[in-house]
Scaffold this motif. Structure first.
Motif, PDB file in Angstrom:
ATOM      1  N   VAL A 110     -25.182  -5.467   6.267  1.00  0.00           N
ATOM      2  CA  VAL A 110     -24.056  -6.282   5.815  1.00  0.00           C
ATOM      3  C   VAL A 110     -23.739  -7.335   6.875  1.00  0.00           C
ATOM      4  O   VAL A 110     -24.046  -7.160   8.055  1.00  0.00           O
ATOM      5  CB  VAL A 110     -22.806  -5.429   5.511  1.00  0.00           C
ATOM      6  N   GLU A 111     -23.108  -8.416   6.432  1.00  0.00           N
ATOM      7  CA  GLU A 111     -22.756  -9.506   7.347  1.00  0.00           C
ATOM      8  C   GLU A 111     -21.346  -9.323   7.892  1.00  0.00           C
ATOM      9  O   GLU A 111     -20.395  -9.152   7.123  1.00  0.00           O
ATOM     10  CB  GLU A 111     -22.853 -10.841   6.609  1.00  0.00           C
ATOM     11  N   LEU A 112     -21.215  -9.378   9.208  1.00  0.00           N
ATOM     12  CA  LEU A 112     -19.912  -9.287   9.863  1.00  0.00           C
ATOM     13  C   LEU A 112     -19.148 -10.588   9.623  1.00  0.00           C
ATOM     14  O   LEU A 112     -19.673 -11.667   9.893  1.00  0.00           O
ATOM     15  CB  LEU A 112     -20.094  -9.039  11.362  1.00  0.00           C
ATOM     16  N   VAL A 113     -17.904 -10.485   9.115  1.00  0.00           N
ATOM     17  CA  VAL A 113     -17.097 -11.678   8.838  1.00  0.00           C
ATOM     18  C   VAL A 113     -15.708 -11.612   9.478  1.00  0.00           C
ATOM     19  O   VAL A 113     -14.905 -12.514   9.296  1.00  0.00           O
ATOM     20  CB  VAL A 113     -16.956 -11.929   7.315  1.00  0.00           C
ATOM     21  N   GLY A 114     -15.428 -10.552  10.207  1.00  0.00           N
ATOM     22  CA  GLY A 114     -14.113 -10.416  10.816  1.00  0.00           C
ATOM     23  C   GLY A 114     -14.141  -9.402  11.940  1.00  0.00           C
ATOM     24  O   GLY A 114     -15.178  -8.808  12.241  1.00  0.00           O
ATOM     25  N   ALA A 115     -12.985  -9.196  12.545  1.00  0.00           N
ATOM     26  CA  ALA A 115     -12.864  -8.240  13.644  1.00  0.00           C
ATOM     27  C   ALA A 115     -13.005  -6.814  13.133  1.00  0.00           C
ATOM     28  O   ALA A 115     -12.417  -6.444  12.122  1.00  0.00           O
ATOM     29  CB  ALA A 115     -11.518  -8.419  14.332  1.00  0.00           C
ATOM     30  N   VAL A 116     -13.793  -6.025  13.836  1.00  0.00           N
ATOM     31  CA  VAL A 116     -14.031  -4.636  13.456  1.00  0.00           C
ATOM     32  C   VAL A 116     -12.803  -3.800  13.817  1.00  0.00           C
ATOM     33  O   VAL A 116     -12.333  -3.844  14.949  1.00  0.00           O
ATOM     34  CB  VAL A 116     -15.280  -4.083  14.175  1.00  0.00           C
ATOM     35  N   PRO A 117     -12.267  -3.041  12.854  1.00  0.00           N
ATOM     36  CA  PRO A 117     -11.093  -2.211  13.150  1.00  0.00           C
ATOM     37  C   PRO A 117     -11.441  -1.072  14.104  1.00  0.00           C
ATOM     38  O   PRO A 117     -12.521  -0.494  14.021  1.00  0.00           O
ATOM     39  CB  PRO A 117     -10.661  -1.674  11.788  1.00  0.00           C
ATOM     40  N   LYS A 118     -10.518  -0.783  14.994  1.00  0.00           N
ATOM     41  CA  LYS A 118     -10.692   0.294  15.974  1.00  0.00           C
ATOM     42  C   LYS A 118      -9.869   1.525  15.617  1.00  0.00           C
ATOM     43  O   LYS A 118     -10.201   2.624  16.033  1.00  0.00           O
ATOM     44  CB  LYS A 118     -10.286  -0.182  17.371  1.00  0.00           C
ATOM     45  N   ALA A 119      -8.770   1.322  14.873  1.00  0.00           N
ATOM     46  CA  ALA A 119      -7.893   2.440  14.534  1.00  0.00           C
ATOM     47  C   ALA A 119      -6.959   2.036  13.394  1.00  0.00           C
ATOM     48  O   ALA A 119      -6.759   0.850  13.129  1.00  0.00           O
ATOM     49  CB  ALA A 119      -7.072   2.853  15.744  1.00  0.00           C
ATOM     50  N   VAL A 120      -6.389   3.046  12.770  1.00  0.00           N
ATOM     51  CA  VAL A 120      -5.376   2.852  11.744  1.00  0.00           C
ATOM     52  C   VAL A 120      -4.019   3.046  12.408  1.00  0.00           C
ATOM     53  O   VAL A 120      -3.773   4.073  13.039  1.00  0.00           O
ATOM     54  CB  VAL A 120      -5.549   3.860  10.585  1.00  0.00           C
ATOM     55  N   SER A 121      -3.164   2.058  12.290  1.00  0.00           N
ATOM     56  CA  SER A 121      -1.832   2.136  12.890  1.00  0.00           C
ATOM     57  C   SER A 121      -0.884   2.882  11.958  1.00  0.00           C
ATOM     58  O   SER A 121      -0.956   2.741  10.737  1.00  0.00           O
ATOM     59  CB  SER A 121      -1.294   0.721  13.135  1.00  0.00           C
ATOM     60  N   LEU A 122       0.009   3.656  12.533  1.00  0.00           N
ATOM     61  CA  LEU A 122       1.030   4.353  11.737  1.00  0.00           C
ATOM     62  C   LEU A 122       2.266   3.489  11.539  1.00  0.00           C
ATOM     63  O   LEU A 122       3.140   3.830  10.745  1.00  0.00           O
ATOM     64  CB  LEU A 122       1.404   5.679  12.408  1.00  0.00           C
ATOM     65  N   HIS A 123       2.317   2.353  12.234  1.00  0.00           N
ATOM     66  CA  HIS A 123       3.460   1.450  12.131  1.00  0.00           C
ATOM     67  C   HIS A 123       3.477   0.786  10.748  1.00  0.00           C
ATOM     68  O   HIS A 123       2.486   0.207  10.319  1.00  0.00           O
ATOM     69  CB  HIS A 123       3.384   0.392  13.237  1.00  0.00           C
ATOM     70  N   GLU A 124       4.577   0.883  10.055  1.00  0.00           N
ATOM     71  CA  GLU A 124       4.779   0.296   8.733  1.00  0.00           C
ATOM     72  C   GLU A 124       3.766   0.800   7.700  1.00  0.00           C
ATOM     73  O   GLU A 124       3.419   0.102   6.752  1.00  0.00           O
ATOM     74  CB  GLU A 124       4.762  -1.232   8.795  1.00  0.00           C
ATOM     75  N   LEU A 125       3.306   2.030   7.877  1.00  0.00           N
ATOM     76  CA  LEU A 125       2.408   2.671   6.928  1.00  0.00           C
ATOM     77  C   LEU A 125       3.168   3.023   5.652  1.00  0.00           C
ATOM     78  O   LEU A 125       4.262   3.574   5.714  1.00  0.00           O
ATOM     79  CB  LEU A 125       1.832   3.945   7.561  1.00  0.00           C
ATOM     80  N   ARG A 126       2.582   2.656   4.515  1.00  0.00           N
ATOM     81  CA  ARG A 126       3.176   3.015   3.213  1.00  0.00           C
ATOM     82  C   ARG A 126       2.064   3.492   2.288  1.00  0.00           C
ATOM     83  O   ARG A 126       1.015   2.872   2.215  1.00  0.00           O
ATOM     84  CB  ARG A 126       3.852   1.818   2.549  1.00  0.00           C
ATOM     85  N   PHE A 127       2.313   4.600   1.583  1.00  0.00           N
ATOM     86  CA  PHE A 127       1.384   5.056   0.556  1.00  0.00           C
ATOM     87  C   PHE A 127       2.111   6.047  -0.334  1.00  0.00           C
ATOM     88  O   PHE A 127       2.605   7.068   0.136  1.00  0.00           O
ATOM     89  CB  PHE A 127       0.143   5.717   1.175  1.00  0.00           C
ATOM     90  N   GLY A 128       2.198   5.722  -1.623  1.00  0.00           N
ATOM     91  CA  GLY A 128       2.874   6.630  -2.534  1.00  0.00           C
ATOM     92  C   GLY A 128       2.984   6.053  -3.926  1.00  0.00           C
ATOM     93  O   GLY A 128       2.514   4.948  -4.217  1.00  0.00           O
ATOM     94  N   PRO A 129       3.620   6.825  -4.808  1.00  0.00           N
ATOM     95  CA  PRO A 129       3.771   6.386  -6.199  1.00  0.00           C
ATOM     96  C   PRO A 129       4.716   5.196  -6.309  1.00  0.00           C
ATOM     97  O   PRO A 129       5.653   5.044  -5.525  1.00  0.00           O
ATOM     98  CB  PRO A 129       4.346   7.609  -6.915  1.00  0.00           C
ATOM     99  N   THR A 130       4.424   4.341  -7.286  1.00  0.00           N
ATOM    100  CA  THR A 130       5.277   3.210  -7.622  1.00  0.00           C
ATOM    101  C   THR A 130       5.557   3.293  -9.120  1.00  0.00           C
ATOM    102  O   THR A 130       5.121   4.229  -9.773  1.00  0.00           O
ATOM    103  CB  THR A 130       4.577   1.873  -7.300  1.00  0.00           C
ATOM    104  N   ASP A 131       6.226   2.325  -9.665  1.00  0.00           N
ATOM    105  CA  ASP A 131       6.479   2.311 -11.105  1.00  0.00           C
ATOM    106  C   ASP A 131       5.151   2.241 -11.854  1.00  0.00           C
ATOM    107  O   ASP A 131       4.511   1.199 -11.893  1.00  0.00           O
ATOM    108  CB  ASP A 131       7.352   1.110 -11.495  1.00  0.00           C
ATOM    109  N   GLY A 132       4.704   3.363 -12.381  1.00  0.00           N
ATOM    110  CA  GLY A 132       3.502   3.392 -13.193  1.00  0.00           C
ATOM    111  C   GLY A 132       2.193   3.430 -12.443  1.00  0.00           C
ATOM    112  O   GLY A 132       1.134   3.309 -13.044  1.00  0.00           O
ATOM    113  N   GLY A 133       2.206   3.604 -11.123  1.00  0.00           N
ATOM    114  CA  GLY A 133       0.953   3.630 -10.381  1.00  0.00           C
ATOM    115  C   GLY A 133       1.155   4.080  -8.951  1.00  0.00           C
ATOM    116  O   GLY A 133       2.130   4.771  -8.641  1.00  0.00           O
ATOM    117  N   TRP A 134       0.233   3.673  -8.093  1.00  0.00           N
ATOM    118  CA  TRP A 134       0.277   3.994  -6.678  1.00  0.00           C
ATOM    119  C   TRP A 134       0.005   2.732  -5.882  1.00  0.00           C
ATOM    120  O   TRP A 134      -0.708   1.844  -6.348  1.00  0.00           O
ATOM    121  CB  TRP A 134      -0.794   5.023  -6.322  1.00  0.00           C
ATOM    122  N   ALA A 135       0.566   2.665  -4.678  1.00  0.00           N
ATOM    123  CA  ALA A 135       0.350   1.523  -3.809  1.00  0.00           C
ATOM    124  C   ALA A 135       0.400   1.968  -2.362  1.00  0.00           C
ATOM    125  O   ALA A 135       1.054   2.957  -2.023  1.00  0.00           O
ATOM    126  CB  ALA A 135       1.394   0.439  -4.060  1.00  0.00           C
ATOM    127  N   GLY A 136      -0.312   1.215  -1.538  1.00  0.00           N
ATOM    128  CA  GLY A 136      -0.308   1.528  -0.112  1.00  0.00           C
ATOM    129  C   GLY A 136      -0.492   0.260   0.700  1.00  0.00           C
ATOM    130  O   GLY A 136      -1.016  -0.734   0.231  1.00  0.00           O
TER     131      GLY A 136
END
Length: 142
Positions: A110-136
């Motif tokens: 694959v072609e690199l097109v951006g900065a490679v992530p090193k970690a997932v931040s817990l700051h402002e993390l959101r994941f859960g049900p919404t009206d009729g679906g899920w969002a994160g």
């Protein structure tokens, strides 16, 4: 984000790091969209063909922790095995966790097109049900 019936993902402008959002009708599809958003945040998968399979199980945990666990696994496999998921299927398990199945490709395919992530931040993390679906939404440290 998208409508409740749709699924999708996109990058959101963020200072110094990368922020992604994903949405889908259900939890497992939203997790899969988040994986795609993570991968597409730094590579162009167009034209690459998966050549291997990978599967793992995450035990039951809070929904935001599931999101972090799945995305952390992408980064871990990138760093340790040099592979990325091009297709993701996630199913709920009877114990409340999830089983993740990936069709993977070596990073050199694959072609690199951006900065490679090193970690997932817990700051402002959101994941859960919404009206009729899920969002994160999650910030990736690069």
């Amino acid at each position: 984000m998208g409508s409740a019936a749709a699924r999708g993902h996109h990058r959101v402008p963020h200072t110094a790091d990368v922020r992604i959002e994903a949405w889908a009708p259900d939890r497992e599809s939203c997790l899969a969209e988040a994986v795609t958003a993570l991968v597409e945040s730094f590579v162009d998968p167009a034209g690459a063909t998966p050549d291997a399979d990978a599967e793992f199980h995450l035990p039951p945990q809070d929904d935001p922790d599931l999101l972090v666990g799945v995305l952390d696994e992408v980064i871990f496999r990138l760093e340790t095995s040099g592979v990325l998921p091009l297709a993701t299927r996630i199913r709920a398990t009877d114990d409340g966790g999830v089983t993740v199945h990936w069709r993977t490709v070596p990073t050199e395919a694959v072609e690199l097109v951006g900065a490679v992530p090193k970690a997932v931040s817990l700051h402002e993390l959101r994941f859960g049900p919404t009206d009729g679906g899920w969002a994160g939404a999650v910030t990736l440290d690069v």
